[in-house]
Design an enzyme around this catalytic site. Sequence first.
Site, PDB file in Angstrom:
ATOM      1  N   ASN A 208      28.080  91.198  39.950  1.00 42.10           N
ATOM      2  CA  ASN A 208      28.212  91.115  41.409  1.00 42.10           C
ATOM      3  C   ASN A 208      27.549  89.828  41.901  1.00 42.10           C
ATOM      4  OD1 ASN A 208      25.305  91.650  41.916  1.00 42.10           O
ATOM      5  ND2 ASN A 208      25.832  93.589  40.932  1.00 42.10           N
ATOM      6  N   LYS A 284      36.492  89.304  20.927  1.00 44.35           N
ATOM      7  CA  LYS A 284      37.216  88.860  22.125  1.00 44.35           C
ATOM      8  C   LYS A 284      38.565  89.573  22.213  1.00 44.35           C
ATOM      9  CE  LYS A 284      39.240  84.890  24.361  1.00 44.35           C
ATOM     10  NZ  LYS A 284      39.745  83.550  24.175  1.00 44.35           N
ATOM     11  N   PHE A 319      16.704  99.457  47.950  1.00 43.18           N
ATOM     12  CA  PHE A 319      17.465  98.628  48.872  1.00 43.18           C
ATOM     13  C   PHE A 319      18.810  99.302  49.072  1.00 43.18           C
ATOM     14  CE2 PHE A 319      16.011  94.355  50.199  1.00 43.18           C
ATOM     15  CZ  PHE A 319      14.720  94.418  49.737  1.00 43.18           C
ATOM     16  N   LYS A 333      21.850 107.575  52.175  1.00 41.33           N
ATOM     17  CA  LYS A 333      21.352 107.118  50.862  1.00 41.33           C
ATOM     18  C   LYS A 333      19.880 107.463  50.648  1.00 41.33           C
ATOM     19  CE  LYS A 333      23.780 103.653  49.127  1.00 41.33           C
ATOM     20  NZ  LYS A 333      24.317 102.296  48.980  1.00 41.33           N
TER      21      LYS A 333
HETATM   22  O1  PMT Z   1      19.887  88.947  45.121  1.00 41.00           O
HETATM   23  P1  PMT Z   1      20.242  88.320  46.452  1.00 41.00           P
HETATM   24  O2  PMT Z   1      21.388  87.343  46.358  1.00 41.00           O
HETATM   25  O3  PMT Z   1      19.014  87.736  47.134  1.00 41.00           O
HETATM   26  O4  PMT Z   1      20.775  89.473  47.401  1.00 41.00           O
HETATM   27  C1  PMT Z   1      19.914  90.507  47.774  1.00 41.00           C
HETATM   28  C2  PMT Z   1      20.608  91.875  47.731  1.00 41.00           C
HETATM   29  C3  PMT Z   1      21.722  91.918  48.744  1.00 41.00           C
HETATM   30  C4  PMT Z   1      21.157  92.134  46.312  1.00 41.00           C
HETATM   31  C5  PMT Z   1      19.494  92.944  48.039  1.00 41.00           C
HETATM   32  O5  PMT Z   1      18.970  92.677  49.314  1.00 41.00           O
HETATM   33  C6  PMT Z   1      20.036  94.355  47.968  1.00 41.00           C
HETATM   34  O6  PMT Z   1      20.610  94.886  48.904  1.00 41.00           O
HETATM   35  N1  PMT Z   1      19.847  95.006  46.789  1.00 41.00           N
HETATM   36  C7  PMT Z   1      20.409  96.330  46.476  1.00 41.00           C
HETATM   37  C8  PMT Z   1      21.825  96.214  46.062  1.00 41.00           C
HETATM   38  C9  PMT Z   1      22.448  97.564  45.675  1.00 41.00           C
HETATM   39  O7  PMT Z   1      22.745  97.776  44.548  1.00 41.00           O
HETATM   40  O8  PMT Z   1      22.539  98.425  46.644  1.00 41.00           O
HETATM   41  P2  PMT Z   1      23.167  99.917  46.530  1.00 41.00           P
HETATM   42  O9  PMT Z   1      23.226 100.354  47.948  1.00 41.00           O
HETATM   43  O10 PMT Z   1      24.392  99.903  45.732  1.00 41.00           O
HETATM   44  O11 PMT Z   1      22.070 100.720  45.724  1.00 41.00           O
HETATM   45  C10 PMT Z   1      21.019 101.406  46.378  1.00 41.00           C
HETATM   46  C11 PMT Z   1      19.752 101.323  45.555  1.00 41.00           C
HETATM   47  O12 PMT Z   1      19.937 102.023  44.312  1.00 41.00           O
HETATM   48  C12 PMT Z   1      19.301  99.948  45.199  1.00 41.00           C
HETATM   49  O13 PMT Z   1      17.899  99.885  45.321  1.00 41.00           O
HETATM   50  C13 PMT Z   1      19.728  99.782  43.739  1.00 41.00           C
HETATM   51  O14 PMT Z   1      18.841  98.907  43.044  1.00 41.00           O
HETATM   52  C14 PMT Z   1      19.623 101.209  43.230  1.00 41.00           C
HETATM   53  N2  PMT Z   1      20.548 101.555  42.147  1.00 41.00           N
HETATM   54  C15 PMT Z   1      21.889 101.457  42.305  1.00 41.00           C
HETATM   55  C16 PMT Z   1      22.743 101.837  41.303  1.00 41.00           C
HETATM   56  C17 PMT Z   1      22.207 102.333  40.104  1.00 41.00           C
HETATM   57  N3  PMT Z   1      22.974 102.715  39.110  1.00 41.00           N
HETATM   58  N4  PMT Z   1      20.881 102.430  39.958  1.00 41.00           N
HETATM   59  C18 PMT Z   1      20.045 102.059  40.951  1.00 41.00           C
HETATM   60  O15 PMT Z   1      18.835 102.155  40.804  1.00 41.00           O
END
Ligand code: PMT
Length: 391
Positions: A208, A284, A319, A333
């Site tokens: 991503n 590959k 986040f 969330k």
């Molecule tokens: O890295 P940059 O370019 O500075 O951009 C910052 C950012 C936009 C990546 C950052 O600010 C941000 O939003 N990070 C979280 C991105 C994300 O995966 O969001 P989500 O809403 O999909 O997930 C929610 C949370 O669960 C996040 O804390 C994520 O780390 C966590 N997660 C998600 C999926 C997974 N399988 N395991 C997790 O722990």
Amino acid sequence: MLKGKCVLVGITGGIAAYKICELIRMYKKNGANVKVVCTPNAMNFVTKLTLQNLSQNEVYVQEFDVKDWKPEHISLADEADIMVIAPATANTISKIAQGIADNLLTSIACAFSKKMIIAPAMNCNMWNNPTIQENLRILESRGIECLPPDSGFLACGYLGKGRLCSIEKIYNETVEALRYSQKLAGKKVVITSGGTIEDIDPVRYISNYSSGKMGFALANVAKDMGAEVVLITTKPFEAPYKIVKVKSALDMQNAVEDEFETSDLVIMAAAVADYRVKNQSEQKMKKGVNDILTLELVQNPDILKGLCEKKTHQLVVGFCAESENLLENAKEKIAKKGCDYLIANDISRNDIGFSSDDNEVTILEKSGKIEKLEKASKKVIARKILEYIYE
Ligand code: PMT
């Protein structure tokens, strides 16, 4: 504001040295004990007498002007709470980056382990020189804060980037740095950053747009606040704290879980892939005859949810990246994941979120409390998040 603090001001040989007289006055007016150390070249631009009168302290220039049993470069480094080098010439920046200690100022910089801020000033072509830029990156990777120069007319007659940034900016950054300096002392903070990478075959992957900047800013600020920091990241960052380089969501999960028990605060700023390829190909993959190729994906573990389920004393912060209905989705969330705080950001905008240097976030608390942080640099947002959580 600076009562009880000792600011060590380093002045190097550039025309902007005269501006530092005003900076010393500002520090003094606000209660700091100011010690001044100059390179011999700085003495071509300001006099010792002026600096002595303004700082109300002896001004140090010569390395072997020994008055005490303890060498000056050690005692001045020990005594100061912060070191501010302004103006920082290309020459001094490069020496500090390479560990050269050939005068009193560079020797102190070499021995200095607390917060250091540098404010470069030079000709614009020198500023753009790749060697100088590389040396600045080295300094930043070691936690030294660089206040970039402004653009405008330069003393050498050129128009471009190279003017010392404003004295107010240097002063404000000094105050901020000292205000935050020991707030997280004794705490272990684990932060994730960057987008995870899920291999399809040895050539292709699913990932991503995360640059890792938000997590890196949080880690740097936590370090400045005195925490023991562990950054678990997919990006090649360098910093003066522990960095664990990972690739996939499963790698990240292992690394976070290794650090979790001994941590006080975990912040999941990484963009973790929700799915990985079910059967990764070791070789590959060849182009087939069909127009359509179907990849089968399996769900990755939810690292954040898993941590929240087993947490004891730790604060766990997630986040939330959304492209629509930010607040509604974030409320859902935080309840689903069970974290203490959730930092929601809108990733549909180009000026914030993914890859940008700025962000604008809303902090959600488990209790239902909500606080919006207006758009600012990721560093300022990181400071505000950590301050919010701990105050
Ligand atoms: O890295 P940059 O370019 O500075 O951009 C910052 C950012 C936009 C990546 C950052 O600010 C941000 O939003 N990070 C979280 C991105 C994300 O995966 O969001 P989500 O809403 O999909 O997930 C929610 C949370 O669960 C996040 O804390 C994520 O780390 C966590 N997660 C998600 C999926 C997974 N399988 N395991 C997790 O722990």
